[in-house]
Design a protein around this motif. Structure first.
Motif, mmCIF file in Angstrom:
data_model
loop_
_atom_site.group_PDB
_atom_site.id
_atom_site.type_symbol
_atom_site.label_atom_id
_atom_site.label_comp_id
_atom_site.label_asym_id
_atom_site.label_seq_id
_atom_site.Cartn_x
_atom_site.Cartn_y
_atom_site.Cartn_z
ATOM 1 N N HIS A 333 0.819 -1.213 0.000
ATOM 2 C CA HIS A 333 0.000 0.000 0.000
ATOM 3 C C HIS A 333 0.849 1.257 0.000
ATOM 4 C CE1 HIS A 333 -1.969 3.331 2.242
ATOM 5 N NE2 HIS A 333 -2.869 3.132 1.312
ATOM 6 N N LEU A 334 1.893 1.272 0.822
ATOM 7 C CA LEU A 334 2.725 2.467 0.938
ATOM 8 C C LEU A 334 3.519 2.737 -0.335
ATOM 9 C CD1 LEU A 334 3.966 2.185 4.638
ATOM 10 C CD2 LEU A 334 2.205 3.688 3.699
ATOM 11 N N ILE A 335 3.822 1.687 -1.088
ATOM 12 C CA ILE A 335 4.481 1.889 -2.387
ATOM 13 C C ILE A 335 3.579 2.728 -3.287
ATOM 14 C CG2 ILE A 335 5.190 0.722 -4.528
ATOM 15 C CD1 ILE A 335 6.189 -1.608 -2.727
ATOM 16 N N GLY A 336 2.277 2.377 -3.317
ATOM 17 C CA GLY A 336 1.330 3.139 -4.128
ATOM 18 C C GLY A 336 1.048 4.516 -3.550
ATOM 19 N N ALA A 337 0.862 4.591 -2.222
ATOM 20 C CA ALA A 337 0.532 5.867 -1.582
ATOM 21 C C ALA A 337 1.661 6.882 -1.768
ATOM 22 C CB ALA A 337 0.255 5.641 -0.102
ATOM 23 N N TYR A 338 2.897 6.422 -1.692
ATOM 24 C CA TYR A 338 4.070 7.281 -1.904
ATOM 25 C C TYR A 338 3.967 7.956 -3.275
ATOM 26 C CZ TYR A 338 9.164 8.333 -2.085
ATOM 27 O OH TYR A 338 10.394 8.932 -2.171
ATOM 28 N N GLN A 339 3.602 7.171 -4.283
ATOM 29 C CA GLN A 339 3.506 7.716 -5.638
ATOM 30 C C GLN A 339 2.327 8.668 -5.796
ATOM 31 O OE1 GLN A 339 5.768 7.533 -8.013
ATOM 32 N NE2 GLN A 339 7.010 6.349 -6.571
ATOM 33 N N VAL A 340 1.176 8.325 -5.181
ATOM 34 C CA VAL A 340 0.004 9.206 -5.263
ATOM 35 C C VAL A 340 0.327 10.572 -4.687
ATOM 36 C CG1 VAL A 340 -2.321 9.600 -4.347
ATOM 37 C CG2 VAL A 340 -1.731 7.374 -5.305
ATOM 38 N N TYR A 341 1.036 10.592 -3.562
ATOM 39 C CA TYR A 341 1.382 11.869 -2.933
ATOM 40 C C TYR A 341 2.472 12.623 -3.685
ATOM 41 C CZ TYR A 341 -1.435 11.825 1.302
ATOM 42 O OH TYR A 341 -2.485 11.890 2.177
ATOM 43 N N CYS A 342 3.390 11.903 -4.292
ATOM 44 C CA CYS A 342 4.538 12.576 -4.920
ATOM 45 C C CYS A 342 4.264 13.071 -6.336
ATOM 46 C CB CYS A 342 5.754 11.641 -4.927
ATOM 47 S SG CYS A 342 6.473 11.397 -3.283
ATOM 48 N N GLN A 343 3.240 12.526 -7.007
ATOM 49 C CA GLN A 343 2.979 12.945 -8.385
ATOM 50 C C GLN A 343 2.779 14.457 -8.538
ATOM 51 O OE1 GLN A 343 3.163 11.619 -11.368
ATOM 52 N NE2 GLN A 343 3.765 9.581 -10.667
ATOM 53 N N PRO A 344 2.017 15.134 -7.641
ATOM 54 C CA PRO A 344 1.894 16.596 -7.790
ATOM 55 C C PRO A 344 3.229 17.323 -7.682
ATOM 56 C CG PRO A 344 0.180 15.748 -6.349
ATOM 57 C CD PRO A 344 1.138 14.608 -6.587
ATOM 58 N N LEU A 345 4.107 16.837 -6.800
ATOM 59 C CA LEU A 345 5.431 17.448 -6.648
ATOM 60 C C LEU A 345 6.258 17.202 -7.909
ATOM 61 C CD1 LEU A 345 7.624 18.822 -4.976
ATOM 62 C CD2 LEU A 345 8.189 16.591 -4.004
ATOM 63 N N TYR A 346 6.219 15.975 -8.422
ATOM 64 C CA TYR A 346 6.941 15.663 -9.661
ATOM 65 C C TYR A 346 6.473 16.580 -10.796
ATOM 66 C CZ TYR A 346 8.323 11.192 -7.472
ATOM 67 O OH TYR A 346 8.845 10.215 -6.646
ATOM 68 N N ALA A 347 5.142 16.694 -10.939
ATOM 69 C CA ALA A 347 4.591 17.499 -12.034
ATOM 70 C C ALA A 347 4.995 18.962 -11.905
ATOM 71 C CB ALA A 347 3.068 17.369 -12.050
ATOM 72 N N PHE A 348 4.971 19.488 -10.676
ATOM 73 C CA PHE A 348 5.323 20.895 -10.458
ATOM 74 C C PHE A 348 6.764 21.159 -10.884
ATOM 75 C CE2 PHE A 348 7.445 23.935 -7.589
ATOM 76 C CZ PHE A 348 6.786 25.099 -7.973
ATOM 77 N N VAL A 349 7.699 20.335 -10.421
ATOM 78 C CA VAL A 349 9.114 20.532 -10.738
ATOM 79 C C VAL A 349 9.349 20.395 -12.238
ATOM 80 C CG1 VAL A 349 11.444 19.579 -10.436
ATOM 81 C CG2 VAL A 349 9.925 19.820 -8.458
ATOM 82 N N GLU A 350 8.728 19.391 -12.850
ATOM 83 C CA GLU A 350 8.969 19.144 -14.282
ATOM 84 C C GLU A 350 8.342 20.223 -15.159
ATOM 85 O OE1 GLU A 350 7.651 15.074 -14.520
ATOM 86 O OE2 GLU A 350 9.193 14.549 -13.039
ATOM 87 N N ASN A 351 7.156 20.707 -14.786
ATOM 88 C CA ASN A 351 6.538 21.789 -15.564
ATOM 89 C C ASN A 351 7.343 23.080 -15.441
ATOM 90 O OD1 ASN A 351 4.461 20.161 -16.393
ATOM 91 N ND2 ASN A 351 3.072 20.776 -14.754
ATOM 92 N N TYR A 352 7.792 23.385 -14.223
ATOM 93 C CA TYR A 352 8.588 24.596 -14.006
ATOM 94 C C TYR A 352 9.889 24.525 -14.811
ATOM 95 C CZ TYR A 352 11.608 28.019 -11.761
ATOM 96 O OH TYR A 352 12.483 29.057 -11.532
ATOM 97 N N THR A 353 10.549 23.383 -14.747
ATOM 98 C CA THR A 353 11.831 23.229 -15.449
ATOM 99 C C THR A 353 11.642 23.292 -16.957
ATOM 100 O OG1 THR A 353 12.515 21.767 -13.638
ATOM 101 C CG2 THR A 353 13.908 21.802 -15.591
ATOM 102 N N SER A 354 10.530 22.714 -17.443
ATOM 103 C CA SER A 354 10.263 22.747 -18.884
ATOM 104 C C SER A 354 10.049 24.172 -19.379
ATOM 105 C CB SER A 354 9.026 21.891 -19.181
ATOM 106 O OG SER A 354 8.735 21.921 -20.555
ATOM 107 N N LYS A 355 9.336 24.976 -18.583
ATOM 108 C CA LYS A 355 9.112 26.378 -18.970
ATOM 109 C C LYS A 355 10.389 27.202 -18.846
ATOM 110 C CE LYS A 355 4.253 26.249 -17.622
ATOM 111 N NZ LYS A 355 3.262 26.612 -16.577
ATOM 112 N N ARG A 356 11.213 26.840 -17.866
ATOM 113 C CA ARG A 356 12.466 27.579 -17.642
ATOM 114 C C ARG A 356 13.494 27.266 -18.725
ATOM 115 N NH1 ARG A 356 16.083 30.396 -16.863
ATOM 116 N NH2 ARG A 356 17.186 31.042 -14.981
#
Length: 480
Positions: A333-356
């Motif tokens: 369960h925690l393997i999946g929960a870790y990913q559910v919580y981290c996806q917004p952080l991943y998306a934020f960093v990757e979108n910011y870096t792509s625009k930069r």
């Protein structure tokens, strides 16, 4: 040219004209690939996020508060979480609930409705909390893996071996698995892991509940007292009670990823807000039912000596393989929960870096890796490198601070008021143009202030617990 960003993979593009996008069955009104989520998939994401390791500390939390205050506090937190989540659902679109501009992330919603420095404050709190959850889940997974190994060790030695062990190897193992799963590009491709994780959460919660009921039947009595733990000093009672509030708050915290989950829902009809409200009530009712059963039966079984992790309280209970199954379910369960919580952080960093760095191949280029029998995997080098570094860093911090209960309480305290209450309330007031000093405005502000006081108090209690832990802890060397 349509760019997929936000909660989507920003590196993928489609050569589709604006008219084609609007008319196509394959695209939504914003030009993105059509969302396919339902109330049930959204519920699975929420349940995966909510029924996490927090459920294991609820018996301990009720023990600090007692039979009267414990269940009442849990129901109050459930109601506040449900109510503010309903407010937050209305903030996915600006203005018109059908044609209004979409907010793809929690921060987008804050930017659209509040703006200014509040956007930066929201991002800081949200993403620090997401990092903290990743650390907390790494610690919790190691505890469960150690419980399995200790149980098997005890039975192999017939109880002669104390089976002491270091948690580091288990945290590293969890980190290695997360490095692999962190390469899942976005939320849309995570649904199967969320459903698996939700099933696992019910599995270990049910086993914990069953063992608690079994222990109550075995002892032929309901343990515990009306006021909870009473064999401690007054300051210890206060710190424990405050930390319990943080633990319960953590068990209900998912507002920080609600908008991102709502962005996976198809619509209309009904609108995304209606679908997400349905998912919210399903999730909160289900989780509260499980929380009340697990917390109350755990307290009934162990009384004021309830452990910080419910499943560790059964010791080397027979059949020991049942506890092994429960702890294995927690890890999955925690393997999946870790990913559910981290996806917004991943998306934020990757979108910011792509625009930069829009012209950087390292940041934006997609390399198609053929996989026999499956669709080609779209590899992005920046995603591979940065997500791997993130997992390594959270694993290292977990190895430095393996205090499950205190960390859980602090995370719950820090994230509860700003993310679950303050921002949803303020955005809803703006969105619905609620007049200042009207009765509804006053009630919403009173709710926010009350929750702020609770958050500050529980944070103080958790920090006090961490300070006490640090006095006896040696980094990387402590064994259990």
């Amino acid at each position: 040219m349509v760019e997929r960003n936000g909660s989507k993979n920003h590196n993928q593009t489609f050569d589709v004209s604006i008219d084609q996008q609007r008319d196509s069955k394959h695209f939504d009104d914003d030009g993105r690939v059509k969302r396919t989520g339902t109330a049930w998939t959204a519920s699975a994401h929420v349940i995966t996020a909510v029924i996490g390791s927090g459920v294991l500390s609820l018996a301990w939390a009720i023990a600090q508060l007692g039979w009267i205050a414990g269940p009442i506090v849990m129901i109050l937190f459930a109601w506040v979480t449900y109510y503010t989540s309903i407010l937050l659902c209305e903030c996915y679109r600006n203005g018109d609930p059908i044609n209004g501009k979409r907010n793809y992330t929690y921060m987008d919603a804050v930017h659209s409705n509040l703006g200014g420095i509040q956007v930066q404050l929201c991002g800081l709190v949200q993403y620090l909390n997401l990092v903290g959850v990743a650390i907390g889940y790494t610690i919790a997974s190691a505890i469960s893996m150690m419980a399995i190994e200790r149980s098997n060790c005890f039975h192999r030695s017939g109880g002669k071996d104390p089976c002491h062990m270091n948690s580091n190897i288990y945290m590293i193992s969890f980190g290695l698995v997360q490095i692999v799963f962190s390469q899942i590009p976005d939320f849309d491709q995570l649904w199967w892991l969320s459903i698996l994780a939700a099933v696992m959460s019910f599995t270990y919660s049910t086993i914990g509940l069953g063992l608690g009921i079994g222990k109550v039947i075995e002892h032929k009595k309901i343990d515990g007292t009306m006021t909870g733990v009473d064999d401690v000093t007054k300051p210890q009672k206060i710190w424990g009670s405050l930390q319990a509030l943080g633990d319960i708050a953590f068990a209900y915290s998912y507002s920080m990823i609600l908008i991102e989950i709502q962005d996976t829902v198809k619509a209309p009809p009904p609108t995304e807000a209606k679908t997400m409200k349905k998912a919210t009530i399903i999730s909160v009712v289900v989780t509260t039912f499980f929380y009340m059963l697990c917390g109350c039966f755990g307290y009934a079984a162990f009384g004021n000596s309830s452990p910080g992790n419910l499943l560790t309280g059964f010791g080397f209970y027979n059949p020991f393989w049942l506890l092994d199954i429960a702890n294995a379910a927690i890890v999955i369960h925690l393997i999946g929960a870790y990913q559910v919580y981290c996806q917004p952080l991943y998306a934020f960093v990757e979108n910011y870096t792509s625009k930069r760095f829009p012209d950087s191949d390292f940041v934006n280029k997609i390399i198609k890796v053929p996989i026999p029998g499956f669709r080609a995997y779209e590899l992005n080098l920046f995603r591979l490198v940065w997500r791997t570094i993130f997992v390594i860093l959270t694993t290292l911090v977990s190895m430095l601070l393996p205090f499950f209960n205190d960390i859980v309480g602090l995370l719950g305290a820090l994230g509860f008021w700003p993310l679950t209450v303050y921002f949803p309330v303020e955005m809803y007031i703006i969105q619905k143009r609620i007049p200042k000093w009207s009765s509804k405005w006053i009630c919403l502000q009173l709710l926010s202030v009350a929750c702020l006081i609770i958050s500050i108090a529980s944070a103080v209690g958790s920090i006090a617990g961490i300070i006490l832990d640090l006095k006896v802890y040696k980094p990387f060397k402590t064994v259990y």
